[in-house]
Design an enzyme around this catalytic site. Structure first.
Site, PDB file in Angstrom:
ATOM      1  N   THR A 125      23.323  19.934  72.942  1.00 34.47           N
ATOM      2  CA  THR A 125      22.622  19.259  74.037  1.00 34.47           C
ATOM      3  C   THR A 125      21.918  17.968  73.614  1.00 34.47           C
ATOM      4  O   THR A 125      21.332  17.888  72.548  1.00 34.47           O
ATOM      5  CB  THR A 125      21.588  20.217  74.658  1.00 34.47           C
ATOM      6  OG1 THR A 125      22.268  21.385  75.089  1.00 34.47           O
ATOM      7  CG2 THR A 125      20.868  19.592  75.829  1.00 34.47           C
ATOM      8  N   GLU A 363      22.629  27.829  77.282  1.00 32.80           N
ATOM      9  CA  GLU A 363      24.016  28.157  76.905  1.00 32.80           C
ATOM     10  C   GLU A 363      24.931  28.097  78.130  1.00 32.80           C
ATOM     11  O   GLU A 363      25.778  28.946  78.351  1.00 32.80           O
ATOM     12  CB  GLU A 363      24.091  29.502  76.171  1.00 32.80           C
ATOM     13  CG  GLU A 363      23.495  29.368  74.773  1.00 32.80           C
ATOM     14  CD  GLU A 363      23.709  30.570  73.878  1.00 32.80           C
ATOM     15  OE1 GLU A 363      24.807  31.139  73.921  1.00 32.80           O
ATOM     16  OE2 GLU A 363      22.783  30.897  73.132  1.00 32.80           O
ATOM     17  N   THR A 365      24.280  26.541  82.254  1.00 34.21           N
ATOM     18  CA  THR A 365      23.546  27.036  83.423  1.00 34.21           C
ATOM     19  C   THR A 365      24.435  28.022  84.169  1.00 34.21           C
ATOM     20  O   THR A 365      25.663  28.029  84.001  1.00 34.21           O
ATOM     21  CB  THR A 365      23.196  25.890  84.387  1.00 34.21           C
ATOM     22  OG1 THR A 365      24.434  25.318  84.844  1.00 34.21           O
ATOM     23  CG2 THR A 365      22.353  24.822  83.698  1.00 34.21           C
TER      24      THR A 365
END
Lengths: 383, 278
Positions: A125, A363, A365
């Protein structure tokens, strides 16, 4: 429900349960308030071999798989969904090495991870690359026998505490998702710093921070798989790790329900225990049923994964989606049954609701999970 | 160095209830655990094992199911376990138990330290540890809360007859012994027996690999015929303790609180103490 666990799985479950009850439960509130990393508990978990339950024996583990990880994560999460994450997030950071590592990479990193001597973290991310994981802007520029890593990763679980990071970066931005690669980066590497440590709503015993790479030199031998495989590494890793998130949600829900059943028996209104009211009883029954349904789905998915099945994305996404939505609903209802007390921080139940929320988000949505499930369905129909 | 830890399997007294009719413990359905004080003894043995590369042998005397307690000790890290079990030992009091255990320890021969918990939570006598040391004729330090120093010289191992009076400080233990007012520091030659209190350490949890090892570990079983015991000194016959009556003590009556100004109260108190009921 009897899930016909093996003798070894029962040992793992009982050991994790003992750690949860004797070591984690008494300190869960303290870590939630202080938001510091629970190294003392991590040490107990490491000494008890819990960090090696999904790692092969030849690399220092006890040879289990996702099912074993799920059982331990569930038990630990009953006491604290934040502390359990030190294990689950280490597994997330370790799966890329297990799935795509060379023998040399496995022998170098897995033994310390299996013993809990070192923790791991997975870094995908970024500020501009959340659900759209292909938009990764961190770059890895090839320079002979090394890569130069530049960019910032955001919201990395175990960030700052872990020693081993598996980091997804782009080797060729023009190729998008096909231009990504995954690297093993060790804490202490020059040009690798930690940014802000996040102040979170829940799972506060878990560390979440930024990873900042500025001309960070990564030797070529730390590349996992090949250039261009970064996105595949991430997706295959999530297939393995989602049952773990689901188990975390499951444990949080079960832990909340256990406290709630005890509370409604003790709480008296209108001259009797509120557990004697049908309205309350129906809520308890619904919660217990939904928890059991989630458990059955998670265990089935974990066993399917461990059997070596190739296509597990759909099932893995279903387990994560169902269990985390269930946990949010169950913990909200548990707070409801605690009434005014439930809203107060002096009581342990509101923490479960705060901890549950993240399982619907990270991990992938739950909207992304639905996307994974739907695209699998459509593909299956086309075939 | 060999360390022997004596443990006892006891009913989990937090779960035990007393039958109001017979005044005896209701044992059925109650979980059996390792006596909590013995967990500290095991832990101390394991810490010394890490420090001195010692070998830890755990012994228990009890019925066949006491094997579970030994397996648990192995899962924590003990190297060897011995179950001393025989129908002939049934009904042993603390004298006969410590006699029998001392014979088992003599059979092991080579040992430097025996560790016991300060007492068992079911009988609460605190006699078996000291009893073993008396039967073995080795020194004892009871209620140990800290081992300050320990030095071990392998050549002296097992020698204890003369070395005790004139021991060079080659093999010794120096320990803090808890008393009601504070503590004493006691030094003793080895071999020695210590009993430990809960302040000494924090027992570890088992490891998964330890549990797996414990599952298949071989447990030695010693019966009366395997030990050099005098048949008249074991079991019920060898036990001088006779249980005459078991009863639940009557609940303590509430105290009396004197109220009033200090002079009045002190006068009343003096009268009460003199036995003159006002």
């Amino acid at each position: 429900m009897d899930y016909l666990l093996t003798e070894e799985q029962i040992m793992i479950r009982d050991l994790a349960r003992q750690i949860a009850t004797e070591k984690i439960k008494p300190v869960a509130a303290k870590y939630d308030i202080e938001g510091i990393f629970p190294w003392d508990i991590v040490k107990v978990m490491g000494d008890s071999d819990l960090f090696g339950i999904y790692i092969e024996e030849k690399y220092g583990g006890t040879g289990g798989g996702v099912m074993e990880l799920v059982l331990a994560t569930e038990e630990l999460s009953k006491a604290c969904g934040g502390i359990s994450l030190s294990l689950a997030a280490t597994a997330l950071g370790t799966f890329p090495i297990i799935l795509f590592g060379t023998e040399e990479q496995k022998h170098k990193y897995l033994p310390d991870l299996a013993r809990g001597k070192k923790l791991a973290a997975f870094a995908l991310t970024e500020a501009g690359a959340g659900s759209d994981a292909a938009a990764v802007a961190t770059t890895a520029e090839k320079k002979g026998d090394y890569y130069l890593l530049n960019g910032t990763k955001q919201w990395i679980t175990n960030g700052g505490e872990a020693e081993v990071y598996t980091v997804v970066a782009s080797v060729d931005r023009s190729k998008g998702a096909r231009g990504a690669a995954t690297f093993i980066v060790e804490k202490g590497t020059e040009g690798f710093e930690f940014g802000k440590k996040e102040d979170k709503m829940g799972i506060r015993a878990s560390a979440t921070s930024e990873l900042i790479f500025s001309d960070c030199k990564i030797p070529k031998k730390n590349l996992l798989g090949r250039e261009g495989m970064g996105f595949i590494v991430a997706m295959k890793t999530f297939d393995q790790s989602r049952p773990g998130v689901a188990a975390q949600a499951l444990g949080i829900a079960q832990g909340a329900l256990d406290l709630t059943v005890q509370y409604v028996k003790e709480r008296k209104q209108f001259g009797k225990s509120i557990s004697s009211f049908q309205g309350v009883q129906f809520m308890l029954a619904d919660m217990a049923t939904e928890i059991e349904a989630a458990r059955a789905l998670i265990y089935a998915t974990a066993r399917m994964t461990d059997s070596g099945a190739k296509k597990i994305s759909k099932e893995s996404a279903m387990a994560k989606l169902f269990a985390s939505d269930m946990a949010m609903k169950v913990t909200t209802d548990c707070v409801q049954l605690f009434g005014g007390y439930g809203y107060m921080r002096d009581y342990p139940i509101e923490k479960f609701m705060r901890d549950a929320k993240i399982t619907q988000i990270y991990e992938g949505t739950n909207q992304i999970q639905r996307g994974v499930i739907a695209s699998s369905l459509i593909k299956e129909k086309a075939a | 160095m060999n360390i022997i830890v004596c443990i006892k399997q006891v009913p989990d007294t937090t779960e035990v209830r007393i039958d109001p009719e017979t005044n005896t413990l209701i044992r059925s359905g109650v979980r059996c655990i390792i006596n909590p004080f013995d967990m500290y003894a095991i832990e101390e043995g394991l810490r010394l094992k890490d420090k001195f590369e010692a070998r830890v042998t755990v012994i228990t005397m009890g019925p066949p199911q006491a094997e579970e307690a030994l397996r648990e000790a192995i899962s924590l890290g003990a190297d060897e376990a011995i179950l001393v079990s025989d129908r002939l030992f049934a009904g042993s009091d603390t004298w006969a138990t410590s006699y029998t255990l001392s014979k088992a320890i003599q059979k092991i021969k080579d040992y430097s330290l025996v560790i016991c918990g300060k007492q068992a939570i079911d009988g609460d006598t605190a006699q078996v540890g000291p009893g073993i040391s008396a039967h073995l004729d080795i020194p004892q330090i009871t209620y140990v809360k800290k081992i300050e120093e320990m030095c071990f010289n392998s050549t002296e191992n097992g020698e204890r007859s003369e070395s005790r009076a004139t021991h060079s400080r080659d093999s010794y233990i120096k320990a803090e012994r808890m008393t009601e007012e504070g503590y004493e520091i006691i030094e003793s030659p080895l071999p020695c027996l210590i009993t430990v209190v809960k302040e000494i350490n924090e027992p570890r949890l088992p490891s998964l690999k330890g549990k797996m090892k414990a599952k298949s570990a071989g447990i030695k079983k010693w019966e009366a015929k395997d030990l050099d015991v005098d048949p008249d000194l074991i079991g019920l016959n060898g036990s001088p303790t006779k249980v005459v009556k078991i009863f639940t003590p009557p609940p303590r009556k509430g105290g009396q609180i004197l109220q009033g100004d200090p002079e009045e109260v002190s006068e009343k108190l003096v009268d009460l103490l003199k036995g003159e009921i006002p």
